[in-house]
Scaffold this motif. Structure first.
Motif, PDB file in Angstrom:
ATOM      1  N   LEU A  93       0.701  -1.297   0.084  1.00  0.00           N
ATOM      2  CA  LEU A  93      -0.048   0.100  -0.032  1.00  0.00           C
ATOM      3  C   LEU A  93       0.750   1.145  -0.118  1.00  0.00           C
ATOM      4  O   LEU A  93       0.793   2.192   0.871  1.00  0.00           O
ATOM      5  CB  LEU A  93      -0.955   0.122   1.304  1.00  0.00           C
ATOM      6  N   ASN A  94       1.664   1.190  -1.017  1.00  0.00           N
ATOM      7  CA  ASN A  94       2.409   2.695  -1.135  1.00  0.00           C
ATOM      8  C   ASN A  94       1.449   3.647  -1.641  1.00  0.00           C
ATOM      9  O   ASN A  94       1.365   4.127  -3.100  1.00  0.00           O
ATOM     10  CB  ASN A  94       3.517   2.265  -2.275  1.00  0.00           C
ATOM     11  N   ILE A  95       0.516   3.981  -0.983  1.00  0.00           N
ATOM     12  CA  ILE A  95      -0.786   4.876  -1.282  1.00  0.00           C
ATOM     13  C   ILE A  95      -0.190   6.300  -1.725  1.00  0.00           C
ATOM     14  O   ILE A  95      -0.848   6.891  -2.470  1.00  0.00           O
ATOM     15  CB  ILE A  95      -1.848   4.898  -0.473  1.00  0.00           C
ATOM     16  N   LEU A  96       0.845   6.810  -0.969  1.00  0.00           N
ATOM     17  CA  LEU A  96       1.145   8.323  -1.294  1.00  0.00           C
ATOM     18  C   LEU A  96       1.938   8.358  -2.549  1.00  0.00           C
ATOM     19  O   LEU A  96       1.802   9.279  -3.309  1.00  0.00           O
ATOM     20  CB  LEU A  96       1.852   8.893  -0.065  1.00  0.00           C
ATOM     21  N   GLN A 150      -7.436   6.467  -0.984  1.00  0.00           N
ATOM     22  CA  GLN A 150      -7.159   7.600  -0.246  1.00  0.00           C
ATOM     23  C   GLN A 150      -7.922   8.358   0.146  1.00  0.00           C
ATOM     24  O   GLN A 150      -8.032   9.139   1.364  1.00  0.00           O
ATOM     25  CB  GLN A 150      -5.607   8.129  -1.185  1.00  0.00           C
ATOM     26  N   LEU A 197      -9.881   6.756   2.806  1.00  0.00           N
ATOM     27  CA  LEU A 197      -9.122   6.951   4.209  1.00  0.00           C
ATOM     28  C   LEU A 197      -9.164   8.388   4.879  1.00  0.00           C
ATOM     29  O   LEU A 197      -9.189   8.497   6.045  1.00  0.00           O
ATOM     30  CB  LEU A 197      -7.706   6.560   4.021  1.00  0.00           C
ATOM     31  N   MET A 198      -9.123   9.338   4.154  1.00  0.00           N
ATOM     32  CA  MET A 198      -9.153  10.737   4.406  1.00  0.00           C
ATOM     33  C   MET A 198     -10.648  10.987   5.213  1.00  0.00           C
ATOM     34  O   MET A 198     -10.984  11.550   6.163  1.00  0.00           O
ATOM     35  CB  MET A 198      -8.943  11.809   3.515  1.00  0.00           C
ATOM     36  N   PRO A 200     -11.635   8.117   8.816  1.00  0.00           N
ATOM     37  CA  PRO A 200     -10.359   7.652   9.541  1.00  0.00           C
ATOM     38  C   PRO A 200     -10.597   6.285  10.476  1.00  0.00           C
ATOM     39  O   PRO A 200      -9.345   5.574  10.530  1.00  0.00           O
ATOM     40  CB  PRO A 200     -10.246   9.020  10.664  1.00  0.00           C
ATOM     41  N   SER A 214      -8.506   3.624   8.438  1.00  0.00           N
ATOM     42  CA  SER A 214      -7.218   3.968   8.760  1.00  0.00           C
ATOM     43  C   SER A 214      -6.714   3.247   9.848  1.00  0.00           C
ATOM     44  O   SER A 214      -5.673   2.552   9.745  1.00  0.00           O
ATOM     45  CB  SER A 214      -6.799   5.481   8.631  1.00  0.00           C
TER      46      SER A 214
END
Lengths: 206, 206
Positions: free
Chosen positions: A81-84, A110, A113-114, A117, A120
DNA sequence: CGGAACTTTGATAACGTTCAACATTCGTGG
DNA sequence: CCACGAATGTTGAACGTTATCAAAGTTCCG
């Protein structure tokens, strides 16, 4: 056909309306036995959640030797999960049975998830536990003898092999030959009793 | 004394006021070289962030053999984050130098993640990357020969050993003796040239 | 300056891989 | 549903890598 969204602990705390929202951003996917979901080096931009079936995650070293890392089934998500920052997978994901998946683009995930929370939180916990399991398996594979590794596996799974001896060898980082030898040795020593090719009874002692 | 909160990529996106909020819930801690931060089995209810110094995370198997898992330094947090269900650490954390830490109770940290979802995003990404690293190291340790592991380590670190040979042995799951032998062998073969005990020059060729 | 921890080198033993040949099981198409 | 080929599993023999033990040497640190 029921959506995987309802199967996933990840989305446990959400209500129906929120679930529907997720459903809308997810794409259903079905792959056949032995089909490759992704290869090392493939662009990693999608989260997969398993609705049914079984996926093996493994890595292969420079000499072609395979290490079986994880076996994922219903409700599990694929861990990378290299989401960024966009990157690539560095493991191989293969279906070991016919498998149904939900896929969600990292972009959408993403946002999710924001917005929620608590999802997350669950994710952090789950990743943390996987990291622990990975490290414990690493300890087992690199500091115990093959005998001890096999004995450990048998104890953890009540004498049931959940995969072929070939795959088990890749999981315990040894060879099918060694596993075969050790199991017959265990039987001779009266530690186990073979019931079928993948099921043995553990006998007391030691 | 500057707080570690400012050092941590984890809190990069937050403004000063938010940072202060975190500062209030964090407790500063200083531990000496070779001091144990926590043992396997200790109650895990605290997140630690390293402000300065170096922490080694390792596990020990049933026979007392150690595997060095991770080396953490400035800005890193201690990876075990079972924030939802209280549990225990199952690794050993030891300071290898004098070390300064910020500690935040999981309880408080959980509130924080709910409030600032972008922190969760970073955390997910970071945990994901650690899982990957753990799995790659696992592959290295359990499928490559000791020679290959040492060569791999030297290449990754430009010929510099970042720790004692004893610790390196625990990291590459081998023995100090083997490392010693292999390094002199590499020198004889002209693959490396020893500059100091922990620094070698890598010479070209395969 | 002295003791403890770490490192090096040697000799030895064993654990487990590899290769090869054979047996068995699996799964697919006829 | 059977037959056949491919994949998986078993067993044996031999080799090699690497751990272990021991002893001497060196570095580190109080």
């Amino acid at each position: 056909m029921k959506s995987c969204v309802h199967l996933v602990p990840l989305f446990n705390h959400l209500n129906d309306q929120q679930m529907d929202e997720i459903l809308e951003m997810s794409i259903h996917k079905r792959i056949k036995k032995n089909e490759v979901l992704f290869n090392p080096g493939d662009r990693a931009d999608t989260l997969y959640i398993i609705a049914s079936g079984e996926i093996h995650l493994s890595t292969i070293n420079e000499n072609g030797k395979e290490l079986l890392l994880e076996i994922l089934s219903v409700g599990d998500f694929i861990g990378e999960l290299n989401i960024l920052s966009m990157s690539t997978y560095d493991v191989l994901a293969v279906a070991k049975t016919e498998t149904e998946l939900c896929s969600i683009k990292f972009e959408d995930f993403q946002q999710l998830l924001m917005k929620y929370p608590q999802v997350s939180l669950y994710l952090v916990q789950e990743l943390s536990q996987r990291l622990n399991r990975s490290q414990q398996q690493s300890l087992i594979n690199s500091t115990l003898s093959v005998q001890e590794r096999v004995k450990n596996y048998l104890n953890q799974h009540n004498g049931q092999l959940l995969m072929s001896k070939k795959d088990l060898a890749a999981y315990l980082s040894t060879t099918p030959e060694s596993i075969s030898r050790i199991l017959t040795q265990f039987e001779e020593e009266g530690y186990i009793e073979k019931i079928s090719s993948r099921q043995m009874r553990l006998l007391e002692e030691d």
